[in-house]
Design an enzyme around this catalytic site. Structure first.
Site, PDB file in Angstrom:
ATOM      1  N   ASN A  84     -14.174  -7.052 -34.029  1.00  9.98           N
ATOM      2  CA  ASN A  84     -13.087  -7.043 -33.478  1.00  9.98           C
ATOM      3  C   ASN A  84     -12.370  -8.355 -33.179  1.00  9.98           C
ATOM      4  O   ASN A  84     -13.383  -9.675 -33.866  1.00  9.98           O
ATOM      5  CB  ASN A  84     -12.680  -6.799 -31.711  1.00  9.98           C
ATOM      6  CG  ASN A  84     -14.432  -7.268 -31.516  1.00  9.98           C
ATOM      7  OD1 ASN A  84     -14.635  -8.437 -31.123  1.00  9.98           O
ATOM      8  ND2 ASN A  84     -15.648  -5.783 -31.389  1.00  9.98           N
TER       9      ASN A  84
ATOM     10  N   ASP B  84     -16.260   0.836 -29.540  1.00  9.74           N
ATOM     11  CA  ASP B  84     -16.562   1.794 -29.205  1.00  9.74           C
ATOM     12  C   ASP B  84     -16.832   3.138 -30.069  1.00  9.74           C
ATOM     13  O   ASP B  84     -17.136   4.302 -29.770  1.00  9.74           O
ATOM     14  CB  ASP B  84     -14.883   1.994 -28.009  1.00  9.74           C
ATOM     15  CG  ASP B  84     -14.426   1.471 -27.187  1.00  9.74           C
ATOM     16  OD1 ASP B  84     -15.369   1.031 -26.492  1.00  9.74           O
ATOM     17  OD2 ASP B  84     -13.466   1.263 -27.021  1.00  9.74           O
TER      18      ASP B  84
ATOM     19  N   LYS C 290     -21.417  -0.180 -52.391  1.00  8.71           N
ATOM     20  CA  LYS C 290     -20.115  -0.476 -51.922  1.00  8.71           C
ATOM     21  C   LYS C 290     -18.957   0.334 -52.349  1.00  8.71           C
ATOM     22  O   LYS C 290     -18.762   0.808 -53.521  1.00  8.71           O
ATOM     23  CB  LYS C 290     -19.303  -1.660 -52.375  1.00  8.71           C
ATOM     24  CG  LYS C 290     -17.937  -2.600 -52.206  1.00  8.71           C
ATOM     25  CD  LYS C 290     -17.896  -3.803 -52.956  1.00  8.71           C
ATOM     26  CE  LYS C 290     -16.062  -4.562 -52.791  1.00  8.71           C
ATOM     27  NZ  LYS C 290     -15.764  -5.154 -53.409  1.00  8.71           N
TER      28      LYS C 290
ATOM     29  N   PHE D 226     -15.831  -6.103 -18.382  1.00  9.03           N
ATOM     30  CA  PHE D 226     -15.120  -6.745 -18.451  1.00  9.03           C
ATOM     31  C   PHE D 226     -14.563  -6.032 -18.479  1.00  9.03           C
ATOM     32  O   PHE D 226     -14.097  -5.087 -19.379  1.00  9.03           O
ATOM     33  CB  PHE D 226     -15.027  -8.020 -19.807  1.00  9.03           C
ATOM     34  CG  PHE D 226     -15.198  -9.103 -19.283  1.00  9.03           C
ATOM     35  CD1 PHE D 226     -17.074  -9.561 -18.477  1.00  9.03           C
ATOM     36  CD2 PHE D 226     -14.709 -10.531 -19.574  1.00  9.03           C
ATOM     37  CE1 PHE D 226     -17.214 -10.804 -17.994  1.00  9.03           C
ATOM     38  CE2 PHE D 226     -15.109 -11.924 -18.757  1.00  9.03           C
ATOM     39  CZ  PHE D 226     -16.283 -11.942 -18.830  1.00  9.03           C
TER      40      PHE D 226
ATOM     41  N   LYS E 210     -12.801   1.481 -14.848  1.00  6.33           N
ATOM     42  CA  LYS E 210     -13.824   1.448 -15.274  1.00  6.33           C
ATOM     43  C   LYS E 210     -15.374   0.897 -13.916  1.00  6.33           C
ATOM     44  O   LYS E 210     -16.275   0.675 -13.966  1.00  6.33           O
ATOM     45  CB  LYS E 210     -13.843  -0.072 -16.005  1.00  6.33           C
ATOM     46  CG  LYS E 210     -13.071   0.339 -17.492  1.00  6.33           C
ATOM     47  CD  LYS E 210     -12.572  -0.408 -18.528  1.00  6.33           C
ATOM     48  CE  LYS E 210     -11.611  -0.186 -19.553  1.00  6.33           C
ATOM     49  NZ  LYS E 210     -11.391  -0.679 -20.612  1.00  6.33           N
TER      50      LYS E 210
ATOM     51  N   LYS F 206     -18.131   3.214 -14.508  1.00  9.26           N
ATOM     52  CA  LYS F 206     -19.073   2.126 -14.667  1.00  9.26           C
ATOM     53  C   LYS F 206     -20.206   1.851 -13.989  1.00  9.26           C
ATOM     54  O   LYS F 206     -21.173   1.385 -13.868  1.00  9.26           O
ATOM     55  CB  LYS F 206     -18.648   1.523 -15.569  1.00  9.26           C
ATOM     56  CG  LYS F 206     -17.938   2.167 -17.151  1.00  9.26           C
ATOM     57  CD  LYS F 206     -17.881   0.413 -17.762  1.00  9.26           C
ATOM     58  CE  LYS F 206     -16.840   1.341 -19.246  1.00  9.26           C
ATOM     59  NZ  LYS F 206     -16.870   0.354 -20.420  1.00  9.26           N
TER      60      LYS F 206
HETATM   61  O1  C5P Z   1     -14.372   0.312 -21.262  1.00 11.00           O
HETATM   62  P1  C5P Z   1     -14.252  -0.658 -21.695  1.00 11.00           P
HETATM   63  O2  C5P Z   1     -15.194  -0.666 -23.335  1.00 11.00           O
HETATM   64  O3  C5P Z   1     -13.315  -1.214 -22.048  1.00 11.00           O
HETATM   65  O4  C5P Z   1     -15.252  -1.480 -21.116  1.00 11.00           O
HETATM   66  C1  C5P Z   1     -15.331  -2.747 -20.687  1.00 11.00           C
HETATM   67  C2  C5P Z   1     -16.828  -3.451 -20.431  1.00 11.00           C
HETATM   68  O5  C5P Z   1     -17.598  -2.030 -20.593  1.00 11.00           O
HETATM   69  C3  C5P Z   1     -17.098  -4.134 -21.361  1.00 11.00           C
HETATM   70  O6  C5P Z   1     -18.044  -4.982 -20.059  1.00 11.00           O
HETATM   71  C4  C5P Z   1     -18.057  -4.126 -22.694  1.00 11.00           C
HETATM   72  O7  C5P Z   1     -19.048  -5.240 -22.867  1.00 11.00           O
HETATM   73  C5  C5P Z   1     -18.745  -2.548 -21.553  1.00 11.00           C
HETATM   74  N1  C5P Z   1     -19.152  -1.928 -22.628  1.00 11.00           N
HETATM   75  C6  C5P Z   1     -20.862  -1.031 -23.148  1.00 11.00           C
HETATM   76  N2  C5P Z   1     -20.637  -0.496 -24.267  1.00 11.00           N
HETATM   77  C7  C5P Z   1     -19.621  -0.196 -24.837  1.00 11.00           C
HETATM   78  C8  C5P Z   1     -18.598  -0.855 -24.530  1.00 11.00           C
HETATM   79  C9  C5P Z   1     -17.790  -1.587 -23.927  1.00 11.00           C
HETATM   80  O8  C5P Z   1     -20.930  -2.287 -22.695  1.00 11.00           O
HETATM   81  N3  C5P Z   1     -20.114   0.886 -25.681  1.00 11.00           N
END
Ligand code: C5P
Length: 402
Positions: free
Chosen positions: A211, A280, A290, A327, A341, A345
């Site tokens: 990303n 994600d 490759k 974040f 979130k 979380k």
């Molecule tokens: O659910 P989302 O990915 O939008 O949440 C963002 C937050 O969760 C950020 O702080 C990111 O660093 C953290 N995150 C994480 N592990 C993931 C995806 C996101 O710790 N697999």
């Protein structure tokens, strides 16, 4: 750095080492950060680089002698010392260090040091045998007892041709020491774990899913926490930034590696700030070779990565620490997504980050964020540099700690 140093009166004292040439650039940087820099040089220092250079760079008169005050003016050593906010000695030679350790006051620099009441930073620089000599070690220990901050010189090739310890640090290190000296040490004794940057999920040896995260926000947070006295662990995804000096950095590539690195250091952390843009999903299979172009349409099967922050949040249900900051990088439904979130979380704070504009979010040097807390309090910050943004986020963390 600019806002930290703007209007600060810095007395910059230079003694006679070849490293004087490096400090010309430091003076320039401090002036660019809007500090008011007054340079004092020993006689030996002005043999290496002319005082004219420093007068031009600082835009002020350079002081070299004890008796330069005009009749009727305050004594130079008293007035310069009493007016400064920060006193820097760089480079500090073995001779100057010995004088300071023994309270001698036989030139302007040593007299000013004795008359000074501001915070004093000493940057020793000399040949490594001189630096390692028991006399210099004892003198430096004395300076620390007086409350001076001594910044250890670096190892490497010295101007005298030898290799060893004794090099004046580069500006990046000096800048952080100076910024720390100008910052309230309100994170002293705290360990802050920061994640930064993207993660890359390998498809084959040549390709990955990634990303646009540059890592700038996370690196700014790490730098800012360090300046405020914290021990900082930075877990960084792949990016082109140089880790801030004094920060323990762990480099990772994929989300699973970031997961393992965060969990390996989690027990030490009082505060965790997850600024990384963790992928994600990852490809279900990473190809060993490759993938060849076939010209036909193809599909890619993805599987979910572990949600690191969610895992930390659920572990925290039984404990008070660490304080968790997440974040939420959003291009729409910012507040609703942030709220969701924060709750899901189990976070203490969430920083809602608008990634829709060109001057905010990914890659930009500036950011526009809102900070949401557990009680539903929302603080909307203006567009700020990522450094300032990091400072404001940490202000909220410090408020929660209290
Ligand atoms: O659910 P989302 O990915 O939008 O949440 C963002 C937050 O969760 C950020 O702080 C990111 O660093 C953290 N995150 C994480 N592990 C993931 C995806 C996101 O710790 N697999």
């Amino acid at each position: 750095m600019r806002s930290l140093l703007a209007g600060k009166k810095i007395l910059f004292a230079i003694s006679g080492s070849i490293a004087v040439y490096k400090t010309a650039a430091w003076v320039r940087e401090l002036v660019l950060a809007e500090a008011e820099v007054t340079v004092v040089m020993t006689e030996a220092a002005s043999r290496f680089v002319s005082s004219l250079t420093f007068a031009a760079l600082s835009g002020r008169r350079v002081y070299t002698g004890m008796f330069e005050h005009d009749a009727g003016e305050a004594m130079t050593h008293i007035s310069l010392a009493s007016e400064c906010d920060l006193f820097i000695i760089a480079p500090a030679t073995a001779q100057t260090i010995a004088k300071l350790a023994n309270g001698l006051a036989d030139d302007l620099l040593s007299t000013l040091a004795l008359a000074n009441r501001a915070k004093l930073l000493v940057f020793p620089a000399m040949n490594s045998a001189m630096y390692c000599h028991a006399a210099t070690r004892a003198n430096l220990a004395r300076l620390q007892e007086y409350g001076y901050t001594v910044i250890a010189p670096e190892e490497g090739k010295l101007a005298c041709g030898e290799e060893g310890v004794g090099r004046l640090p580069d500006w990046e290190t000096a800048r952080e020491e100076i910024a720390a000296a100008c910052s309230v040490q309100d994170l002293q004794g705290q360990t802050v774990l920061v994640t930064a940057g993207p993660t890359w999920e390998a498809l084959d040896p040549a390709r990955h899913l990634g990303n646009r995260s540059s890592g700038k926000m996370g690196y700014s947070l790490a730098r800012s926490a360090r300046r405020r006295g914290a021990d900082v662990i930075l877990v960084s995804g792949p990016c082109s930034l140089t880790p801030p000096p004094g920060v323990e950095t762990v480099h990772v590539t994929s989300a699973r590696q970031m997961h393992d690195a965060v969990l390996a250091h989690y027990d030490r952390a009082d505060i965790v700030v997850m600024a990384a843009a963790v992928a994600d999903y990852r490809p279900k299979k990473t190809m060993a070779e490759k993938v060849k172009k076939s010209g036909r349409a193809t599909t890619l099967e993805l599987v979910a990565n572990p949600d690191i922050l969610k895992k930390l949040g659920s572990r925290k249900k039984q404990a008070k620490r660490p304080l968790l900051v997440g974040f939420a990088a959003e291009s729409s439904d910012h507040l609703a997504e942030g709220e969701r979130k924060l709750l899901q979380k189990n976070l203490d704070l969430i920083v809602i980050n608008d990634i829709a504009g060109s001057d905010t979010g990914f890659e930009a040097d500036t950011n526009q964020v809102s900070i949401l807390d557990k009680e539903g309090g929302l603080e909307k910050l203006p567009l700020l540099s990522k450094d300032e943004c990091g400072t404001r986020i940490l202000d909220r963390v410090v408020a929660l700690l209290q």
